[in-house]
Structure formats: structure tokens, C-alpha cells
Design an enzyme around this catalytic site. Sequence first.
Site, PDB file in Angstrom:
ATOM      1  N   ARG A 188     -12.639  10.928   7.287  1.00 55.12           N
ATOM      2  CA  ARG A 188     -11.441  10.141   7.543  1.00 55.12           C
ATOM      3  C   ARG A 188     -10.696  10.665   8.775  1.00 55.12           C
ATOM      4  NH1 ARG A 188      -9.664   7.177   3.040  1.00 55.12           N
ATOM      5  NH2 ARG A 188      -7.444   7.701   3.344  1.00 55.12           N
ATOM      6  N   LYS A 205       0.835  -1.197   0.000  1.00 51.20           N
ATOM      7  CA  LYS A 205       0.000   0.000   0.000  1.00 51.20           C
ATOM      8  C   LYS A 205       0.872   1.250   0.000  1.00 51.20           C
ATOM      9  CE  LYS A 205      -3.721   2.118   2.754  1.00 51.20           C
ATOM     10  NZ  LYS A 205      -4.509   1.982   4.004  1.00 51.20           N
ATOM     11  N   GLU A 262      -5.960   4.896  -9.133  1.00 52.50           N
ATOM     12  CA  GLU A 262      -6.755   3.700  -8.898  1.00 52.50           C
ATOM     13  C   GLU A 262      -7.741   3.453 -10.032  1.00 52.50           C
ATOM     14  OE1 GLU A 262      -7.346   3.961  -4.069  1.00 52.50           O
ATOM     15  OE2 GLU A 262      -8.902   4.840  -5.339  1.00 52.50           O
ATOM     16  N   HIS A 284      -3.408   0.678  -9.147  1.00 52.02           N
ATOM     17  CA  HIS A 284      -3.926  -0.431  -8.340  1.00 52.02           C
ATOM     18  C   HIS A 284      -5.450  -0.414  -8.320  1.00 52.02           C
ATOM     19  CE1 HIS A 284      -3.556   2.944  -5.475  1.00 52.02           C
ATOM     20  NE2 HIS A 284      -4.595   2.406  -4.857  1.00 52.02           N
ATOM     21  N   CYS A 329     -13.995   3.526   1.574  1.00 50.19           N
ATOM     22  CA  CYS A 329     -13.140   3.536   0.394  1.00 50.19           C
ATOM     23  C   CYS A 329     -11.840   2.824   0.760  1.00 50.19           C
ATOM     24  CB  CYS A 329     -12.786   4.956  -0.034  1.00 50.19           C
ATOM     25  SG  CYS A 329     -14.019   6.199   0.350  1.00 50.19           S
ATOM     26  N   SER A 330     -11.513   1.790   0.011  1.00 45.04           N
ATOM     27  CA  SER A 330     -10.295   1.055   0.344  1.00 45.04           C
ATOM     28  C   SER A 330      -9.877   0.204  -0.851  1.00 45.04           C
ATOM     29  CB  SER A 330     -10.518   0.197   1.600  1.00 45.04           C
ATOM     30  OG  SER A 330      -9.292  -0.296   2.091  1.00 45.04           O
ATOM     31  N   LYS A 378      -4.985   9.082   9.400  1.00 47.98           N
ATOM     32  CA  LYS A 378      -4.806   8.532   8.058  1.00 47.98           C
ATOM     33  C   LYS A 378      -3.633   9.217   7.367  1.00 47.98           C
ATOM     34  CE  LYS A 378      -7.603   6.059   6.282  1.00 47.98           C
ATOM     35  NZ  LYS A 378      -7.730   4.566   6.228  1.00 47.98           N
TER      36      LYS A 378
END
Length: 228
Positions: free
Chosen positions: A69, A35, A147, A50, A85-86, A73
Site C-alpha cells: 500500500r 469511508k 468489516e 461495513h 482490498c477495498s 494511504k
Amino acid sequence: MGFDLSQYDEEQVRLMEEMCILVDENDKAYGGDTKKNCHLNENLDKGLLHRAFSVFLFDDQNRLLLQQRAEEKITFPNLFTNTCCSHPLCVPDELIEENQLGVRNAAQRKLQHELGIPPEQVPVDQFEYLTRIHYKSPSDGVWGEHEIDYILFIKAPNVTLDVSPNEVKSVRYVSKEELQNLFAESDTNGMQFTPWFRIIAESYLYKWWDNLDNLDSQKEQDKIHRFL
């Protein structure tokens, strides 16, 4: 890549070692990377891409659950965004591509991790997969996102919330009109939104929201919408 993470929250640093799924521009998976590496701008500028997902969870009044968030973070701290969201991880259960099962498994996992929602309240077969969004956006001078993001809707009345403060600073349910007002008044209300949430809201969200009971008419499952 030797970027120093010592100034960041310990738990968030640990999560930076999770393995994301690397994909090409057509969302074909070809491997994995941490990550951390997937979110360093220096790698994004070289084209590293990704797989991700964005969950939009609605209650029995068709209100959307938003989250803010957490300050801890590493990317996009304190920003408001959609429910969850991930990223699906580079593990067998989350690499399954048939019926987007891997992404659905990841969504169920992260709803529990971030918001404490029990898996039985968000069954994987209840997620409605609509389409994919390909976008790139910096978080700051070091971190960012690049993404292909799977959009998942789910109607889940009366979910149980047990929010992880290391992940989520606050939550609220909003109607479509309330969200539109929050965006319109963001210059004065001080609310800041994640770039992917803003893209989705400005491009598609309200039309989808109007068709919550007829989402099949809104699905573009073979399409990847590009915002680059």
C-alpha cells in the site's frame, strides 16, 4: 464528524467521502456512511460495521500478486497485502447481492483504479467467491477496520499492470512457498502485512491455494468466519 483530514494526501481525503455499505453482523445491508466515518476507531468501538472485499489474483504459474500500500494511504500505509482490498460502494451497481454481483463489480472497478488492470482482463463472472471474514483491527490510534470481507479468487494470466502510485507503492508475484517465507522472516526482512491478510494467510489461504483448480470444494459461501 469533524475530524480534521488536512494533514493527509488530498486524493486520499477525497476518497474518504465515498459511501460504504453499512451491514449488521449477519451482513444484512441497512444503509451507507462515508469511508471516513466507517474507519474512525471511535465509530468502530461503537459497533459500526461495513462490507468489504479482498481479491487474490493468480497468474498462469499460480503465483499470487501482492501489493504494498502507498505511503499516501490513510489507513495501513506501506503495508503489504493481497492483490486488492477495498469496499463496494453504496451505489446501485455495487449493492446487487445476487451472485455477489455488487462485490464483483466493485472488485473489477478497484483492480483498474489501483493497479490499472483493464476490466476485460478480470471479467466479473470469473471471480470465485469463497467465503466471508468478519474482523476488527486498528491501523493506529485514529483509524481502523471493522468489516465483513468477501474473499474473491481469480486466475488471470498476463494481466496488464499500470499501477497508481497514489494507491500502490510496489507489486510482486510470489509463490506459496515464497509467501510463507516472507511471513516467517517478517521480523528480519522488515515487511509488515495488513491484519486481514495475515488472518486469511494464517487461517485459510494455503489450503485454498493448493486447490486453485478445485475451488468449489473450498467454498463456504453461506458462512461468516469471525475473528474478533
